[in-house]
Design a protein around this motif. Structure first.
Motif, short mmCIF file in Angstrom:
data_model
loop_
_atom_site.label_atom_id
_atom_site.label_comp_id
_atom_site.label_asym_id
_atom_site.label_seq_id
_atom_site.Cartn_x
_atom_site.Cartn_y
_atom_site.Cartn_z
N SER A 1 -48.15 -9.75 -31.61
CA SER A 1 -49.36 -10.15 -32.33
C SER A 1 -49.18 -11.58 -32.85
O SER A 1 -48.06 -12.12 -32.81
CB SER A 1 -49.59 -9.21 -33.52
OG SER A 1 -48.56 -9.39 -34.49
N PRO A 2 -50.26 -12.19 -33.33
CA PRO A 2 -50.11 -13.53 -33.92
C PRO A 2 -49.07 -13.56 -35.04
O PRO A 2 -48.31 -14.52 -35.17
CB PRO A 2 -51.51 -13.84 -34.44
CG PRO A 2 -52.43 -13.04 -33.58
CD PRO A 2 -51.68 -11.78 -33.27
N LYS A 3 -49.02 -12.47 -35.81
CA LYS A 3 -48.07 -12.43 -36.94
C LYS A 3 -46.63 -12.35 -36.43
O LYS A 3 -45.74 -13.05 -36.92
CB LYS A 3 -48.38 -11.22 -37.83
CG LYS A 3 -47.61 -11.21 -39.13
CD LYS A 3 -48.08 -10.08 -40.03
CE LYS A 3 -47.33 -10.09 -41.35
NZ LYS A 3 -47.77 -8.98 -42.24
N ARG B 1 -59.34 -5.53 -31.93
CA ARG B 1 -58.13 -6.13 -32.48
C ARG B 1 -57.89 -7.53 -31.88
O ARG B 1 -57.66 -8.50 -32.60
CB ARG B 1 -56.94 -5.22 -32.22
CG ARG B 1 -55.67 -5.69 -32.90
CD ARG B 1 -54.52 -4.70 -32.84
NE ARG B 1 -54.72 -3.56 -31.97
CZ ARG B 1 -53.79 -3.10 -31.12
NH1 ARG B 1 -52.61 -3.69 -31.04
NH2 ARG B 1 -54.02 -2.04 -30.37
N MET B 2 -57.97 -7.62 -30.56
CA MET B 2 -57.69 -8.90 -29.90
C MET B 2 -58.77 -9.93 -30.20
O MET B 2 -58.48 -11.12 -30.41
CB MET B 2 -57.50 -8.69 -28.40
CG MET B 2 -56.22 -7.93 -28.06
SD MET B 2 -55.92 -7.70 -26.29
CE MET B 2 -55.49 -9.36 -25.78
N GLU C 1 -48.00 -17.29 -33.78
CA GLU C 1 -48.84 -18.06 -32.87
C GLU C 1 -50.31 -17.84 -33.23
O GLU C 1 -50.69 -16.74 -33.65
CB GLU C 1 -48.59 -17.59 -31.43
CG GLU C 1 -49.17 -18.47 -30.36
CD GLU C 1 -48.71 -18.06 -28.95
OE1 GLU C 1 -49.12 -18.71 -28.00
OE2 GLU C 1 -47.95 -17.07 -28.84
N LYS C 2 -51.13 -18.89 -33.08
CA LYS C 2 -52.57 -18.72 -33.33
C LYS C 2 -53.12 -17.65 -32.40
O LYS C 2 -52.75 -17.58 -31.22
CB LYS C 2 -53.31 -20.04 -33.06
CG LYS C 2 -53.40 -20.95 -34.28
CD LYS C 2 -54.22 -22.19 -33.96
CE LYS C 2 -55.69 -21.97 -34.22
NZ LYS C 2 -56.58 -22.42 -33.18
N GLY C 3 -54.01 -16.81 -32.94
CA GLY C 3 -54.53 -15.68 -32.18
C GLY C 3 -55.22 -16.06 -30.88
O GLY C 3 -55.05 -15.40 -29.85
N ILE D 1 -62.12 0.18 -27.12
CA ILE D 1 -62.89 -0.52 -28.17
C ILE D 1 -61.96 -1.02 -29.27
O ILE D 1 -62.11 -2.14 -29.78
CB ILE D 1 -63.98 0.41 -28.77
CG1 ILE D 1 -65.02 0.78 -27.70
CG2 ILE D 1 -64.65 -0.25 -29.97
CD1 ILE D 1 -65.85 -0.36 -27.16
N GLU D 2 -60.96 -0.20 -29.63
CA GLU D 2 -60.01 -0.61 -30.69
C GLU D 2 -59.21 -1.83 -30.25
O GLU D 2 -59.03 -2.77 -31.01
CB GLU D 2 -59.09 0.57 -31.00
CG GLU D 2 -58.21 0.37 -32.26
CD GLU D 2 -56.99 -0.53 -32.03
OE1 GLU D 2 -56.61 -1.27 -32.96
OE2 GLU D 2 -56.44 -0.50 -30.90
N LEU D 3 -58.72 -1.81 -29.00
CA LEU D 3 -57.94 -2.94 -28.48
C LEU D 3 -58.82 -4.20 -28.42
O LEU D 3 -58.38 -5.29 -28.80
CB LEU D 3 -57.40 -2.61 -27.09
CG LEU D 3 -56.66 -3.74 -26.36
CD1 LEU D 3 -55.43 -4.17 -27.14
CD2 LEU D 3 -56.28 -3.30 -24.94
N TRP D 4 -60.05 -4.04 -27.96
CA TRP D 4 -61.01 -5.14 -27.87
C TRP D 4 -61.27 -5.75 -29.26
O TRP D 4 -61.22 -6.96 -29.43
CB TRP D 4 -62.30 -4.60 -27.24
CG TRP D 4 -63.48 -5.52 -27.29
CD1 TRP D 4 -63.73 -6.59 -26.47
CD2 TRP D 4 -64.59 -5.45 -28.18
NE1 TRP D 4 -64.92 -7.19 -26.80
CE2 TRP D 4 -65.47 -6.50 -27.85
CE3 TRP D 4 -64.93 -4.59 -29.23
CZ2 TRP D 4 -66.67 -6.72 -28.53
CZ3 TRP D 4 -66.13 -4.80 -29.91
CH2 TRP D 4 -66.97 -5.86 -29.56
#
Length: 588
Positions: free
Chosen positions: A179-181, A249-250, A185-187, A244-247
């Motif tokens: 993840s960015p965290k 989040r990203m 890295e910027k998302g 939908i959850e992955l979409w």
């Protein structure tokens, strides 16, 4: 210049005994190679005077000089009467108008306009092409606001579709939950990395299938990765929870990254629309079009419009299986935006590769009888090229917006340190100055060119402190502010001088054109008009500055006038820069 028009009407009546209307008179700005500030075209009056254009101009010029104290001199070049207005006229203009006018916004015109710009895809970071789009849209919005419009700045985010699923699938396969965290890295950069990775792996699959004997087009369709991405899109459209959850989040990662870049660019929005909410819109409009006979249905059930009589072709507006194409959702989104805001005008800031699409979109809406369609406008702009050639986001060869901003700040630092005038700045002030100059250079370079023109971006050229650049104009503003700080004067009282130097008059003439320049820029949605006005004003001030002593003027009244001119110039340079989203530094 209404008083000159009225005087010419009277002159023609008195000299030639003919009554003409004010609309019959053509006034122009005098060309730079001739003496004067206002030019009257005399050709139309020769049919009354029965004399040559030159003789007619001489007679009207003599009449105007006799009747109007504001006319100091005149000359005639062929059929053009060039009028020089008196010093008293220009001093009055400065004292009574320029010094007291509120140029931050012209009176409201009662009209509402939406400017839609940015329109990013949530599968990659913003790049140089997006930068031109954002800066152009933001500047047009600010210019319209300054010219009296109520403005809504809108962003239609492309947050769904096969390209989004490519990034999602690649992350799912090879992301290992990062993840960015976790990567710091910027998302938007993180998600963009997986879009590039998808393309790389997809190409390898295509090559493997070609090696097995499949034709390229067939291999592109049969590659396992593209089939999986298409399946993921179907699952998204079916509302499968884990997809939908992955979409969500990203996309959330990307939005955080976008906001950071928007903040650096200094752009903002009043309203966000999302394609995930609008992609099903438009089907009601398709039905309406069928009922009105504007659209027709083919035997396979697909819906079309025939635009051959308009010099275009037949256009699909709904697939045979009832699913939308881009034009379907754009019809629906156009209706949604109008229903939301009831605006008089709607400006779409989109690259010129979409010229045909918008021509078709607007034509369909007009044929459907949408009264608001006449207010739709596609602000088409050319692509931005680099010395290294075109950009391709699939291959990861784009110029990333964040990298570009960092490079501009670095270049600004290098140029500023060479001048050696920032020793009094602390470290935070220096960093802010580098950002201000770097962004001023970038924005001005991209906005000084008419939007429709393709341009080659040259970072080094953009930051030259002596050229046709943003930093040159910013430096002029800082120079004026330095003079004003040293003077510490009261600019409210009028100066008692009665005559002015040519450079002083030229400055007043330019200052008096600001409001008209804003109106002109708003009428054709062109920040280039403001950019070039700001440059001409900075150039005129520098000439004035070098030819006239300000703080050591011969008399106190002369000094006072020159300080007033300096203050007015700084104000309008700052205001012009603001309309382009550029900061005007107090010190440089």
């Amino acid at each position: 210049m209404d008083f000159i028009i009225q005087a010419v009407v009277t002159a023609v009546q008195q000299l030639y005994h003919v009554q003409i209307e004010a609309g019959d008179i053509s006034l122009q700005e005098t060309r730079k190679e001739f003496e004067g500030q206002v030019t009257v075209v005399t050709f139309p009056f020769t049919r009354f005077s029965r004399k040559s254009p030159e003789q007619t101009g001489q007679e009207i010029g003599a009449y105007l000089q006799q009747q109007l104290p504001e006319v100091a001199a005149y000359n005639v070049i062929k059929g053009f009467l060039n009028i020089s207005l008196s010093d008293g006229y220009w001093l009055g203009k400065l004292t009574n108008e320029i010094l007291h006018a509120d140029y931050t916004q012209l009176p409201p015109n009662g009209k509402r306009v939406m400017v839609e710009y940015s329109s990013p895809n949530t599968n990659k970071p913003l790049h140089l092409g997006h930068v031109r789009n954002n800066l152009l849209g933001y500047s047009v919005a600010e210019i319209l606001k300054a010219s009296g419009y109520e403005v809504i700045k809108a962003n239609l985010v492309n947050d769904r579709g096969i390209h989004i699923c490519k990034s999602m699938l690649a992350w799912q396969k090879w992301g290992n939950g990062e993840s960015p965290k976790s990567t710091n890295e910027k998302g938007d950069h993180l998600v963009g990395k997986y879009y590039v990775l998808f393309d790389k792996e997809y190409k390898q699959e295509i090559e493997a299938l070609k090696a097995q004997g499949q034709p390229e087009e067939e291999a592109k369709k049969n590659a396992p990765l593209i089939k999986q991405a298409q399946q993921m899109l179907q699952q998204w459209e079916a509302g499968k929870p884990e997809i939908i959850e992955l979409w969500s989040r990203m996309n959330g990662w990307v939005y955080e990254g976008f906001e950071e870049t928007y903040k650096k660019l200094g752009v903002s929005f009043d309203k966000y629309y999302y394609e995930s909410n609008t992609y099903l819109l438009g089907k009601d409009i398709i039905q309406e079009g069928l009922e009105k006979g504007v659209l027709f249905q083919k035997e396979d059930g697909s819906v079309w419009i025939d635009l051959t009589a308009d010099g275009l072709d037949q256009k699909l507006v709904l697939r045979a299986d009832g699913t939308s194409v881009y034009i379907t959702q754009d019809l629906g989104t156009a209706q949604l935006k109008y229903d939301d805001y009831r605006m008089d005008e709607s400006v779409y800031v989109v690259g010129n590769e979409q010229d045909y699409h918008f021509k078709v979109l607007f034509l369909i809406l007009n044929k459907l009888g949408k009264s608001w369609a006449k207010g739709l406008y596609h602000l088409s702009y050319g692509m931005v090229d680099l010395p290294s050639g075109k950009m391709k986001s699939r291959e990861g060869t784009v110029v990333d917006a964040d990298d570009l901003i960092a490079d501009m700040e670095s270049t600004a630092k290098q140029h500023t340190e060479q001048l050696g005038k920032i020793d009094v700045f602390n470290e935070n002030e220096k960093l802010q100055l580098y950002h201000t100059i770097g962004m001023g250079a970038l924005k001005y370079f991209l906005l000084k060119v008419e939007p429709k023109k393709r341009l080659l971006f040259n970072p080094e050229e953009s930051i030259d402190f002596q050229g046709h650049t943003g930093p040159f104009i910013q430096y002029t503003h800082a120079r004026i502010k330095s003079v004003l700080r040293k003077a510490n004067a009261d600019f409210n009282r009028a100066s008692s001088v009665s005559s002015i130097a040519a450079t002083e008059r030229d400055l007043i003439v330019l200052l008096s054109k600001y409001a008209e320049t804003v109106k002109q820029a708003a009428s054709i949605y062109s920040p280039a008009i403001i950019a070039n006005y700001a440059y001409e004003l900075a150039k005129a001030y520098n000439k004035f500055y070098h030819e006239n002593s300000i703080l050591q003027a011969d008399t106190e009244e002369q000094k006072h006038l020159r300080l007033q001119l300096s203050a007015a110039t700084a104000r309008l340079i700052a205001q012009s820069l603001k309309l382009m989203g550029i900061e005007a530094p107090e010190r440089m």
